[in-house]
Design a protein around this motif. Sequence first.
Motif, PDB file in Angstrom:
ATOM      1  N   GLN A  50       0.861  -1.177   0.000  1.00  0.00           N
ATOM      2  CA  GLN A  50       0.000   0.000   0.000  1.00  0.00           C
ATOM      3  C   GLN A  50       0.895   1.224   0.000  1.00  0.00           C
ATOM      4  OE1 GLN A  50      -2.922   0.230   3.092  1.00  0.00           O
ATOM      5  NE2 GLN A  50      -4.216  -1.318   2.184  1.00  0.00           N
ATOM      6  N   ILE A  51       0.579   2.184  -0.857  1.00  0.00           N
ATOM      7  CA  ILE A  51       1.311   3.444  -0.805  1.00  0.00           C
ATOM      8  C   ILE A  51       0.414   4.477  -0.128  1.00  0.00           C
ATOM      9  CG2 ILE A  51       2.750   2.938  -2.802  1.00  0.00           C
ATOM     10  CD1 ILE A  51       1.021   4.855  -4.432  1.00  0.00           C
ATOM     11  N   VAL A  52       1.021   5.241   0.750  1.00  0.00           N
ATOM     12  CA  VAL A  52       0.295   6.259   1.508  1.00  0.00           C
ATOM     13  C   VAL A  52       0.762   7.626   1.027  1.00  0.00           C
ATOM     14  CG1 VAL A  52      -0.243   7.167   3.796  1.00  0.00           C
ATOM     15  CG2 VAL A  52       0.193   4.711   3.488  1.00  0.00           C
TER      16      VAL A  52
ATOM     17  N   TYR B 127      -4.275  14.101  -3.846  1.00  0.00           N
ATOM     18  CA  TYR B 127      -4.495  12.654  -3.889  1.00  0.00           C
ATOM     19  C   TYR B 127      -4.140  11.981  -2.564  1.00  0.00           C
ATOM     20  CZ  TYR B 127      -4.923  13.650  -8.828  1.00  0.00           C
ATOM     21  OH  TYR B 127      -5.327  14.166 -10.033  1.00  0.00           O
ATOM     22  N   GLN B 128      -4.298  12.709  -1.477  1.00  0.00           N
ATOM     23  CA  GLN B 128      -4.033  12.153  -0.150  1.00  0.00           C
ATOM     24  C   GLN B 128      -4.876  10.903   0.081  1.00  0.00           C
ATOM     25  OE1 GLN B 128      -4.882  14.862   3.016  1.00  0.00           O
ATOM     26  NE2 GLN B 128      -4.164  13.513   4.627  1.00  0.00           N
ATOM     27  N   GLY B 129      -4.231   9.848   0.592  1.00  0.00           N
ATOM     28  CA  GLY B 129      -4.961   8.612   0.853  1.00  0.00           C
ATOM     29  C   GLY B 129      -4.056   7.403   0.773  1.00  0.00           C
ATOM     30  N   ARG B 130      -4.671   6.205   0.832  1.00  0.00           N
ATOM     31  CA  ARG B 130      -3.958   4.934   0.759  1.00  0.00           C
ATOM     32  C   ARG B 130      -4.401   4.193  -0.494  1.00  0.00           C
ATOM     33  NH1 ARG B 130      -5.830   4.978   6.002  1.00  0.00           N
ATOM     34  NH2 ARG B 130      -7.435   3.485   5.460  1.00  0.00           N
TER      35      ARG B 130
ATOM     36  N   ILE C 194     -12.815  -0.305   8.737  1.00  0.00           N
ATOM     37  CA  ILE C 194     -11.358  -0.331   8.802  1.00  0.00           C
ATOM     38  C   ILE C 194     -10.823   0.505   7.645  1.00  0.00           C
ATOM     39  CG2 ILE C 194      -9.301  -1.768   8.816  1.00  0.00           C
ATOM     40  CD1 ILE C 194     -11.183  -2.178  11.214  1.00  0.00           C
ATOM     41  N   GLY C 195     -10.260   1.660   7.970  1.00  0.00           N
ATOM     42  CA  GLY C 195      -9.894   2.595   6.910  1.00  0.00           C
ATOM     43  C   GLY C 195     -11.166   3.140   6.297  1.00  0.00           C
TER      44      GLY C 195
END
Length: 213
Positions: A14-16, A22-25, A157-158
């Motif tokens: 996962q990239i954070v 585009y903030q997010g996971r 979750i998330g």
Amino acid sequence: MLYKDKIYEGLSVQIVVPEGEYQGRYKTRVEEVGQKIITIGVPVAGGQFIPLREGTQLEVVFVDDLSAYSFSTVLIKRLSVPIPTFIIEFPEKISKVQRRKYVRVQVVSPLQYRIVERNGLGIEQKGFMHDLSGGGLLFHARECIPEKTPVLVEPVIGDTPMQIPAIVVRCMKEEKDSYLVSAEFYEISEKTRDKIITYVFELQREMRKKGLV
């Protein structure tokens, strides 16, 4: 470098993106590993590729059977052929969190739960999650649920609503009509547990940044 052998072609990560438009996971996978760079697939959200700019700071998170790992990196270059990929810097440091300990973090969010009865699921009840780990959760309820009672908890979750079977291990009265219920997850898939552990790890990382832990 410690743990560099944990990064390999085909590894799910996962990239954070910590800030910006585009903030997010985002989920993706490692396509190629070099001495100084790593090539990953461009993540997709809503059917569209995420067009991150070169120079974007990223956090990469992944897990194996025993631990969760993360590292900071930067997007060096974008490629469109033969497949859309990002080239990121190979990290100088990879951090590790033991999964066996099931690190627990405070998470205050609403959830629903149902008691598993002999003839099926009971009526949906509302509660609040108090904390979360890869092994279980602690939540507030308006009733005392006896030990060893099977329940179906439905936390978010998330950004993902989940239905997770669990067994109550303890119920403690807080005040009138309020109880703290501790429940252990029961017979959940490794994929589900991995998602929970990754989420817990990300929350812990954010809390460290804010000086809360």
